[in-house]
Design an enzyme around this catalytic site. Structure first.
Site, short mmCIF file in Angstrom:
data_model
loop_
_atom_site.label_atom_id
_atom_site.label_comp_id
_atom_site.label_asym_id
_atom_site.label_seq_id
_atom_site.Cartn_x
_atom_site.Cartn_y
_atom_site.Cartn_z
N THR A 102 -30.93 8.70 119.77
CA THR A 102 -30.51 7.82 120.86
C THR A 102 -31.37 8.03 122.10
OG1 THR A 102 -28.22 7.72 120.07
CG2 THR A 102 -28.58 7.24 122.40
N TYR B 1 -27.48 -0.42 120.34
CA TYR B 1 -28.92 -0.19 120.51
C TYR B 1 -29.51 0.25 119.18
CZ TYR B 1 -27.15 4.56 120.53
OH TYR B 1 -26.50 5.72 120.18
N SER C 126 -30.59 10.12 113.78
CA SER C 126 -30.30 11.43 113.18
C SER C 126 -29.17 11.39 112.15
CB SER C 126 -29.99 12.47 114.26
OG SER C 126 -28.69 12.34 114.77
N THR D 115 -27.92 12.84 118.42
CA THR D 115 -26.72 13.65 118.61
C THR D 115 -25.92 13.86 117.34
OG1 THR D 115 -25.37 11.72 119.21
CG2 THR D 115 -26.48 12.88 121.01
N ASP D 116 -26.02 12.93 116.37
CA ASP D 116 -25.09 12.95 115.24
C ASP D 116 -25.21 14.21 114.39
OD1 ASP D 116 -23.94 10.59 115.95
OD2 ASP D 116 -25.01 9.35 114.49
N LYS E 277 -20.65 18.53 118.14
CA LYS E 277 -20.36 17.27 118.82
C LYS E 277 -18.87 17.00 118.73
CE LYS E 277 -21.83 12.42 119.07
NZ LYS E 277 -22.71 11.37 118.48
N GLU F 182 -8.15 43.33 104.96
CA GLU F 182 -8.54 42.38 103.92
C GLU F 182 -10.00 41.96 104.13
OE1 GLU F 182 -7.22 37.96 102.17
OE2 GLU F 182 -6.33 38.76 104.00
#
Length: 309
Positions: A6, A20, A55, A88-89, A158, A281
């Site tokens: 972006t 966009y 991305s 960003t993704d 994100k 554990e």
């Protein structure tokens, strides 16, 4: 280094923040409006366009191209660090991948934008300026810089699909803040927990193991796990409910997967925190990472085991 996203996107003449096309401007074009103010005095920049994509479509092939380019620059004594513009993704996944395979002794800083370059409120220029400032600080490791905050590769994720302040490190909080061109670090901030040894050889993308994420949900059906195993999946990360619990309908299918040699790790689908085991554990199949990053770590572990075999 530019990869699209972006931050390099172009929209309509109305200056909106949606609708966009990502990955339209080169990294040189992104730097041009801010170069005079953003580059620290006495420093110079070298530019490289590694990829140009949205991305959401990031893949292992581009990851390998990016890692090799980073490694090539970082090995040069006169290079102080690397800045990467990214969408960003999947930024959090790329950041963790690079931290694991590079474990850099110099800063590698990813930055991004939630608004395209044509938006009236474009956040890319300020984020890129802050990323350059963070790199100039010289703190080793892979970092993500956005909205005035610095996040570690391990913690960043994100958390919002639209707001400019979209990234968080959850309960850990930011590793630092960029203020007037300087980073105010949180005391003792580290890039990440230790990973396996950094990679020196780079297998082709087709040689990477297939690892998927399976989410434990209300009404979960074991057929999804069985189908993945039948198709040849090599690893599964279970995004568990709560503190590592798994729907009973999935448990037997996951055991069948393990019996057939599929590696199964557990993580929590909760946004904050990690799975907490009872005192005394130990469970090596429980990951402290988010499911997205646990998937990357499992891919790398399987790849390393195959290489050593």
């Amino acid at each position: 280094m530019g990869t699209g996203g972006t931050i390099a996107g172009l929209g309509d003449a109305q200056g909106g923040g949606v609708g966009y096309q990502a990955g339209q401007l080169g990294v040189a074009q992104l730097l041009q409006p801010i170069a005079d103010q953003a580059v620290p005095q006495g420093w110079s920049l070298e530019l490289e366009q590694v990829a140009q994509l949205d991305s959401k479509d990031m893949d292992v092939t581009v990851w390998l191209q990016l890692a090799k380019a980073c490694q090539r620059w970082l090995l040069q004594p006169e290079v102080a660090g690397v800045v990467i513009t990214h969408g960003t993704d999947t930024l959090e996944e790329t950041a963790w991948f690079l931290q694991c395979v590079l474990q850099p002794a110099k800063p590698v800083v990813l930055t991004c934008a939630m608004r395209p370059a044509t938006a009236l409120s474009a956040d890319g220029p300020a984020n890129l300026r802050d990323a350059l400032a963070c790199t100039a600080q010289g703190r080793a490791g892979v970092w993500a810089v956005a909205a005035g905050e610095v996040h570690s590769a391990q913690q960043v994720h994100k958390a919002h699909p639209y707001r400019v302040h979209a990234f968080t490190s959850g309960e850990a909080g930011p590793a630092g803040w960029v203020e007037e061109g300087r980073v105010r670090w949180v005391g003792g901030s580290e890039a990440t927990l230790p990973c396996a040894a950094a990679w020196t050889e780079w297998p082709v993308a087709d040689a990477w193991p297939w690892v998927e994420i399976v989410t434990s949900t209300a009404g979960a059906r074991p057929a999804a796990v069985d189908a993945l195993v039948a198709a040849g999946v090599q690893g599964l990360v279970v995004a568990c409910t709560g503190n590592g619990s798994v729907h009973q309908a999935l448990q037997q299918a996951l055991q069948r997967a393990q019996d057939r040699g599929v590696r199964v790790w557990r993580s929590t689908r909760c946004e904050h925190g990690r799975i907490v085991l009872a005192q005394g554990e130990e469970d090596p199949l429980v990951s402290p990472l988010s499911p997205l990053k646990a998937r990357i770590s499992l891919m790398l572990e399987l790849l390393q085991q195959a290489h050593q075999a």
